[in-house]
Each structure stands twice: as structure tokens, then as C-alpha cells.
Design an enzyme around this catalytic site. Structure first.
Site, mmCIF file in Angstrom:
data_model
loop_
_atom_site.group_PDB
_atom_site.id
_atom_site.type_symbol
_atom_site.label_atom_id
_atom_site.label_comp_id
_atom_site.label_asym_id
_atom_site.label_seq_id
_atom_site.Cartn_x
_atom_site.Cartn_y
_atom_site.Cartn_z
ATOM 1 N N GLU A 1 0.825 -1.219 0.000
ATOM 2 C CA GLU A 1 0.000 0.000 0.000
ATOM 3 C C GLU A 1 0.856 1.265 0.000
ATOM 4 O O GLU A 1 0.496 2.263 -0.635
ATOM 5 C CB GLU A 1 -0.953 -0.005 1.199
ATOM 6 N N HIS B 1 -11.434 -6.237 8.147
ATOM 7 C CA HIS B 1 -12.253 -5.935 6.962
ATOM 8 C C HIS B 1 -13.513 -5.185 7.375
ATOM 9 O O HIS B 1 -14.563 -5.331 6.765
ATOM 10 C CB HIS B 1 -12.612 -7.222 6.210
#
Ligand SMILES: *[C@@H]1O[C@H](CO)[C@@H](O)[C@H](O)[C@H]1NC(C)=O
Length: 360
Positions: A94, A164
Site C-alpha cells: 500500500e 475488513h
């Protein structure tokens, strides 16, 4: 005037009926009636990206798995349509995705990065807050990466557990130089995402993942924008202001109906839409009228964005308040798995908070 009425198919208990939107009316007055088609939220994101790739030859889309359509299907078909030089996968890194995006934007192209889950944006935190957000300021406006937009699925989904489910908007709301935007449905997702892409500042666009397939609406096929930093009053009321964004706005609408039915309490429901810089005017105007404010988000209560709103509202509206400002948020724990139903700020917790405010 052309009236915007959307057709909404509902499941997952997420219910939405959109108000006529006057800015669409004005667009359509100019353009004639725009072609509309039924889209859910992930399809309206795809449509926004499709419009951008078609109209802006410098636009590129990159991230983990975006080339084959992405885990939530937001980039389906785009590589085949625009080629592998414009829609491409990145390594699983990322920090690298955002660093690369900054470079692409500084070099003059339109960079649209996907972080596969907002929970995994933290490795890119340094690139976002120390590089992207400060680039214009530290170069004395000689350079900027305003053409960078970072998209990421956000919020709870029913079974996402620790990694998540998170809602990290407050971390980024502490950082001048970026904008943070969260839509509540397909029409807002497309219009606000296109505004983020066009905006002259780097933007983070969080997409409520539980809403990707929750509802279908009529969405214009062509490009359109909705204003950033503008909250939307979805329902007018006189006793309590209910403020939320993303998924939680749907809970608030249900709570407003419950409060009316069971307590005869009239709630004003506001979707903040842009977290940074936020629309203090619309919120404060409402609280001056109602005298009560309930703010609700899934993120933990301590240091959550509700705290910032609460502080500003008490500064601006102190003499109008009839009760302490109420926050109904996630607990100060990691996001739980099987205990998710107890963790989320559901309609019952919000309803109890309204009762407390009314009886204060
Ligand atoms: C950002 O994009 C706009 C529109 O494509 C372009 O005019 C502008 O030069 C770009 N900015 C930078 C810093 O390259």
C-alpha cells in the site's frame, strides 16, 4: 423542472428513498434529459471510473487486483476497454501504491489508486499524511498532487472482523491538505467520486462495502459531479438532529421513523458526506433549530470524528442546546467478529439516546 425520482430496490434492511435533487435538475435543463440506468453502488463507481478514463487520456487506475475487476468488482471491464497501460495491478504494497500515485499525479496525470480495504490503508499512512497532504504547501505551490484520488472499501459488512470492517476516517480528518469523502448510495458515489477526481487536492474516497450491492438506483450514465464539503439534509425535523455518513445514514433514517412513531419526536436527518473539510454551516443551522444533536459512526467513540463535530457545535450553538450532544459510536475495542451485532451503533442504541436527550 425535471423531477428526479429514483427507483430503489432494497435488501439487507438498507432502505433508501432519494429526494429530488435540484442540482441534477439544473444539469438536465442544460443537457436535456440524461440517459439513466439502474446501478448499484459498485456499478456506479465503475461508471465514474469509465467516464474518467474516456474523457481524460492521462487517467490511470491501479491497485491490488484492479486489472481483473477488483475484489468488489468496481473496475470490471475497464482493462479490456482502456488497455493494460491504464488499468493495472500493483504489488501487494500500500505504501508503494500511494507513493506511486503521488508521483503520477505530480508528473501531470490523473492518478486513481485503490486500496483493497480501508483497514489496509495504514501502511500508506506516511505517504498520505506526510507526502500527499503536504506536497503543495512544502513546495510553496510549485508542485502538487491534487490529481490523486485514493479509493478504499470501508466500514462493517456483517462478517469482516478485525481487518475488513474498520472506519478510519478520523485518522485522516486530522490531516490538513487532503479531503475525505464517504457516499451513502449509488447516485452520491458516482457524483462525489467524480468530484474527488476533479478536485485540486488529494482525496480519499471511502466506499461503504456493505452498500456495494445493497440497493439499485437510477444513475446518470454520463459524468456529473456533486459538491464536496456540502452536507445534505435528507429529512427535515424540529426536535433532534441526527448526523451520520455512509452506512450509518440508513440506520439514522430508520431511527427517525421510530422516534416519530413511538415518541412523536421529529428528527432532522443529515448526511455529512464530506468528513474533511466538513460542512459546519448546515450542521449548526440545524442544531440551532432543533437544540439537540445525535452523531453516530461505527468507528470507536474515543477520538472519532463525532468528537470533533461535538466540540465545534457546542462552541457555535451553546445557547441553543437543550441537552448534551450525544455520540452513539463503536466501542473502544478492536472490531469484533461474532460480537459485531453488539458492537455496531444500531437503531436501538440510537433510539435510547434520543429518549435520553428528549427527557434531559
Ligand atoms: C491535474 O489535472 C488537470 C486536468 O486534467 C490538469 O489541467 C492539471 O494540469 C493537472 N495538475 C497537475 C499538477 O499536473
Amino acid at each position: 423542472m425535471f423531477k428526479f425520482t429514483s427507483h430503489t430496490i432494497v435488501n439487507n434492511n438498507v432502505c433508501e428513498i432519494y429526494q429530488p435533487l435540484s442540482y441534477f435538475a439544473s444539469i438536465w435543463m442544460v443537457a436535456g434529459v440524461m440517459a439513466m440506468t439502474k446501478m448499484n453502488l459498485f456499478q456506479s463507481v465503475t461508471s465514474a471510473l469509465d467516464n474518467t478514463l474516456a474523457s481524460d487520456p492521462t487517467a490511470v487506475i491501479f491497485g491490488e487486483d484492479v486489472a481483473f475487476g477488483g475484489v468488489f468488482r468496481c473496475t470490471v471491464g475497464l482493462r479490456d476497454k482502456y488497455g493494460k497501460d491504464r488499468v493495472f495491478n500493483t504489488p501487494l504494497c500500500e505504501q508503494g501504491i500511494v507513493g506511486f500515485g503521488i508521483g503520477v499525479a505530480v508528473a501531470g496525470a490523473t492518478a486513481i489508486a485503490e486500496i483493497q480495504f480501508a483497514d489496509y490503508i495504514y501502511p500508506a499512512f506516511d505517504q498520505i499524511v506526510n507526502e500527499a497532504a503536504k506536497y503543495r504547501y512544502r513546495s510553496g505551490n510549485l508542485f502538487d498532487c491534487g490529481n490523486l484520488t485514493i479509493r478504499a472499501p470501508w466500514g462493517c459488512v456483517g462478517h469482516g472482523s478485525l481487518y475488513h470492517s474498520q472506519s478510519p476516517e478520523a485518522f485522516f480528518a486530522h490531516c490538513p491538505g487532503i479531503k475525505v469523502v464517504i457516499p451513502r448510495g449509488p447516485v452520491q458515489a458516482k457524483g462525489l467520486l467524480l468530484s474527488c477526481i476533479a478536485d485540486k487536492n488529494p482525496c480519499i474516497f471511502f466506499e461503504p462495502k456493505i452498500l456495494y450491492r445493497a440497493a439499485v438506483e437510477q444513475v446518470p450514465v454520463e459524468s456529473y459531479t456533486l459538491p464536496l464539503s456540502q452536507a445534505e439534509v435528507l429529512q427535515e425535523g424540529s426536535d433532534v438532529t441526527l448526523l451520520a455518513w455512509g452506512t450509518q445514514i440508513h440506520v439514522m433514517r430508520e431511527v427517525a421513523d421510530m422516534a416519530q412513531e413511538k415518541l412523536g419526536v421529529s428528527c432532522e436527518v443529515i448526511d455529512l458526506q464530506t468528513i474533511l473539510p466538513w460542512d459546519t454551516e448546515t450542521v449548526c443551522k440545524s442544531v440551532v433549530k432543533t437544540g439537540r444533536l445525535l452523531i453516530s459512526h461505527e468507528a470507536p467513540v474515543t477520538g472519532g470524528f463525532a468528537a470533533e463535530i461535538s466540540s465545534t457545535v457546542q462552541e457555535e450553538c451553546f445557547l441553543n442546546l437543550e441537552a448534551p450532544i450525544s455520540r452513539v459510536c463503536g466501542y473502544d475495542t478492536p472490531f469484533p467478529h461474532v460480537f459485531e451485532p453488539f458492537y455496531i451503533p444500531d437503531k436501538w442504541k440510537c433510539f435510547e439516546a434520543i429518549k435520553r436527550m428528549i427527557n434531559y
